[in-house]
Design a protein around this motif. Structure first.
Motif: not given
Length: 821
Positions: A133-148
């Motif tokens: 998918s073009p909407y899969f953003l590899r730089p986001m892998v492993g990033l914990e979002p604020p608040g989880g």
């Protein structure tokens, strides 16, 4: 009013039920009393159905609802049906439970895809499903979002089949649109059917929006967070909805250029310096959010935004990359994912979907092509489907061959989905009710406690043709309010805060530099257009219109023509004859390719569209009004003049005296001061100032709109000193130069400063010096050189205001003495 609304409503319903199918929402209802009550209310306010449609459409227009088709520059009015979709509370409870389950499931899937990756590792889904998918953003892998949490606001499109079952046809997680339109539909229909709320106990939208706002605030690190709605800008198709939501929720409407990431935090550039932003409800494509993390060509993102997100200092709703599960290909795996992750079946099943990435599924889709809808698996249209999703039976000839060939080459780019036959609802077509298919968009958001809440109703989209399928309906021809009704009374909840929960304050809030720039130039364009129109009217009324008054001498006409042409409104006429001047005046007023009145109006209109979250609906309507079409130029000019006067009146009497208004008024005052200095120099000076012709002085009074004031003060006749004093130096003349200089200095003195040394900033010092120069001048000694110097000072002052307060591209983020807040 209809004499007997009940009889009228019964006639409408009986006529409709005789023509609609039994599966229709009205026809299938076991209790038709709510529909009877709704049509009675409609009949009471508009006995003719076409009048009802016009009435609700007028309310939608008054609210300011609009949208733009991609590729078009002008907005279209938002189409609203006067007949809402009625759903009883029991049926809605099942829909809401399914929506909450689905939102929870989607959160789990996204968290796994960007976290441990067990779904792929354990073979529950193939690796090509997310990574393709073009909407899969590899730089986001492993990033914990604020608040989880990755998801904060989602939309789910539902279709109701002939047997009454609701099924999911699409999920929206990247930038879900439509909640603002649902709110505006409720406002428009509510104004039309004012008594329906109490009669049917219709559930309200306000608690949903309040919960969503509270949910964002709960994840921020400050008790009083600053939350923004990040928009791509006014050319986005749903910008009017975004502006309406920002105004309704009290969010700061910002673009990427308004924001700056610095030392792991995000700030908005304001006229008072950089102010911290704690959360962003983004409507911007995630791939364009941060050129340092995603698309390096993005010019509308915020460099460093993802670093701040990783540091936990800014909440993004939704998390970038969450849109990967929007893909139709995921629909084929959702039943299995729900059983695996939730241990239960889907409460809202998908329409049957086959992803062609598997050999068996590809073979099935190819064999059953005529019974399926063929669609892109991951969003972008593949080579075999250049027009997007389509019914397989409608793809014939060479197009069919191309589809099958590309499906064989790249099967993973395609899905096959069952064709869904949609239930219909009553819709006003012409002057009668007709059944039309619909889809329902449901909105789900996290509340302050982190739990999911569902908007009661959402909004419906109505198809154009009686037999539209879910694939063909697209955005629909009409939209409709969706009313969830029941037996229990509904509390009158709104977004108003509880008494005592807010401190009273008179601080107007944050003013982004871009918004200040817009308000400043809105004032300048409006004032410039009004001044140019005044000059054209003087030229037409005294030199073109035979009944308009005495004809001006050629020298005065030449000065008028030179002033108008010098402003770039039109090219110089070949001569000063009546025909040439008429053509010249028409071009200066209406030529769209120049700095004409029409062009200036378009500039003002564009700014109004970009600032609709801060302007009243009346102001927006005046700015967006079409150019007058009266037969004569003088009539058109008069109509425009009245419009300018109405806008000025709204600005003077309806705008709160905050910094937005100060910048708007500054723009007006600076533009008017420049124009007055110029016309005094052109028409109030003769040679070295020994005297000026009577016609020139009279023209000067016309251009300064000061004829009445002069005649009342000096009934004896015209003299250069008296005219110049009134127009240039009298501080009590609101059309005069001295009046503008005083107001400019006053407005700048009230604007925020960056330092705490109480020293005047450059723009303030320049305004004070200009005001002193004009205040100490005398009409007898004022000459053309001094007036030229005043014009230059005003231009320099405008540049200083822009440097200090407006966005200047790559200016330093931290100025001397600047405190970050």
């Amino acid at each position: 009013m209809t004499p007997d609304p009940a009889a009228h409503a019964a006639t409408w319903i009986a006529d409709y039920r005789a023509r609609a199918e039994a599966t229709d929402m009205l026809c299938a209802a076991t209790d038709t009393a709510p529909w009877q009550a709704m049509f009675e209310e409609l009949a009471a306010v508009a006995p003719e159905l076409d009048h009802a449609r016009e009435r609700v459409q007028r309310h939608a227009t008054d609210i300011g609802t609009g949208f733009r088709i991609i590729g078009e520059t002008d907005e279209r009015p938002w189409p609203v049906s006067p007949v809402p979709l009625l759903i009883d509370a029991a049926e809605w409870a099942q829909i809401a439970a399914g929506a909450v389950q689905r939102a929870t499931l989607l959160e789990q899937i996204v968290a796994d895809l960007y976290g441990p990756g067990r779904l792929v590792a354990d073979g529950i889904i193939p690796a090509a499903l997310p990574t393709g998918s073009p909407y899969f953003l590899r730089p986001m892998v492993g990033l914990e979002p604020p608040g989880g949490r990755h998801l904060h606001f989602i939309a789910i499109d539902l279709a109701r089949g002939p047997t009454g079952e609701w099924r999911v046809i699409a999920d929206h997680l990247r930038a879900p649109a439509g909640a603002g339109y649902a709110l505006e539909n409720r406002l428009a229909v509510g104004r039309t059917l004012g008594g329906l709320q109490a009669k049917l106990n219709i559930q309200r939208h306000a608690p949903f929006f309040a919960a969503f706002r509270a949910g964002l605030a709960a994840l921020c690190r400050r008790a009083d967070p600053r939350i923004g709605l990040l928009t791509p800008g006014r050319y986005n198709p749903t910008y009017p909805e975004q502006a309406h939501l920002a105004r309704y929720l009290g969010l700061l409407l910002v673009e990427g250029a308004d924001l700056a990431a610095l030392e792991g935090r995000v700030y908005v550039r304001t006229v008072a310096g950089l102010k911290r932003v704690d959360a962003l409800w983004r409507r911007l494509d995630p791939r364009l959010l941060d050129p340092l993390a995603f698309d390096t060509h993005s010019q509308i993102g915020v460099p460093g935004l993802i670093d701040a997100y990783e540091a936990g200092s800014v909440v993004l709703a939704n998390a970038p990359g969450a849109g990967v599960v929007e893909a139709r290909a995921f629909a084929a795996f959702m039943p299995a994912l729900c059983r695996h992750l939730r241990g239960e079946p889907l409460k809202l099943p998908n329409i049957a979907t086959w992803w062609c990435g598997g050999a068996a599924e590809q073979a099935h889709v190819a064999a059953a092509l005529d019974r399926l809808t063929i669609a892109p698996a991951f969003g972008p249209a593949p080579l075999g489907l250049p027009g997007g999703a389509a019914a397989g039976a409608a793809i014939t000839g060479a197009a069919r061959d191309a589809l099958l060939a590309d499906m064989a080459r790249r099967p993973q780019d395609y899905v096959g989905q069952e064709e869904v036959r949609l239930t219909t609802i009553p819709t006003v077509i012409g002057d009668r009710l007709a059944p039309r298919p619909f889809t329902l968009r449901v909105f789900v958001a996290r509340g302050g406690d982190g739990d999911w809440v569902v908007m009661p109703g959402g909004f419906g989209r109505i198809g154009e043709a009686p037999d539209d399928s879910a694939a063909a309906i697209g955005e629909g021809l009409w939209s409709t309010d969706v009313c969830v009704h029941g037996a229990d009374p509904v509390a009158p909840v709104s977004l108003l805060a509880e008494p005592g929960s807010l401190h009273v304050r008179r601080n107007p809030g944050t003013l982004p530099s871009r918004v200040a720039d817009n308000f400043y130039w809105l004032g300048r364009y409006l004032e410039r257009g009004e001044a140019l129109l005044g000059a054209i009217r003087v030229l037409m009324g005294n030199s073109i219109d035979a009944d308009g008054g005495a004809v001006l001498p050629p020298a005065t006409v030449a000065r008028l023509v030179g002033m108008i042409a010098g402003a770039g409104a039109a090219t110089y006429p070949p001569d000063l004859g009546r025909a040439a001047l008429t053509t010249f005046a028409r071009a200066a007023m209406e030529d769209g390719a120049t700095a004409s009145v029409a062009a200036l109006n378009r500039h003002a209109r564009a700014i109004g569209e970009a600032s609709r979250d801060r302007l009243s609906a009346d102001m927006v309507r005046l700015l967006e009004a079409p150019f007058p079409t009266q037969r004569g130029m003088l009539e058109r000019a008069g109509s425009l003049q009245r419009r300018y006067a109405a806008i000025a009146g709204l600005s003077a009497e309806h705008m709160v005296r905050n910094d937005s208004w100060r910048f708007h008024d500054l723009g007006r005052r600076i533009e008017r001061a420049i124009a007055i200095a110029r016309v005094v120099r052109l028409f109030g000076m003769d040679g070295l100032g020994a005297g000026a012709a009577t016609d020139d002085l009279s023209t000067l009074l016309d251009l300064a709109d000061s004829q009445i004031s002069y005649r009342q003060r000096y009934p004896g006749g015209l003299t250069r000193v008296a005219v110049v004093d009134l127009v240039a130096l009298d501080p009590n003349n609101p059309r005069g130069l001295a009046f503008q200089a005083e107001r400019i200095a006053q407005r700048l003195a009230r604007l925020p400063v960056l330092g705490d040394d109480e020293m005047a900033e450059p723009q303030q010092a320049q305004a004070t010096a200009l005001n002193a120069l004009i205040a100490t001048a005398t009409a007898a000694t004022l000459d053309a050189d001094t007036l030229g110097d005043i014009e230059r000072r005003l231009a320099t002052l405008s540049d200083a205001i822009a440097r200090r307060y407006f966005l200047q591209g790559a200016e330093p983020l931290r100025a001397v003495g600047l405190t970050l807040a």
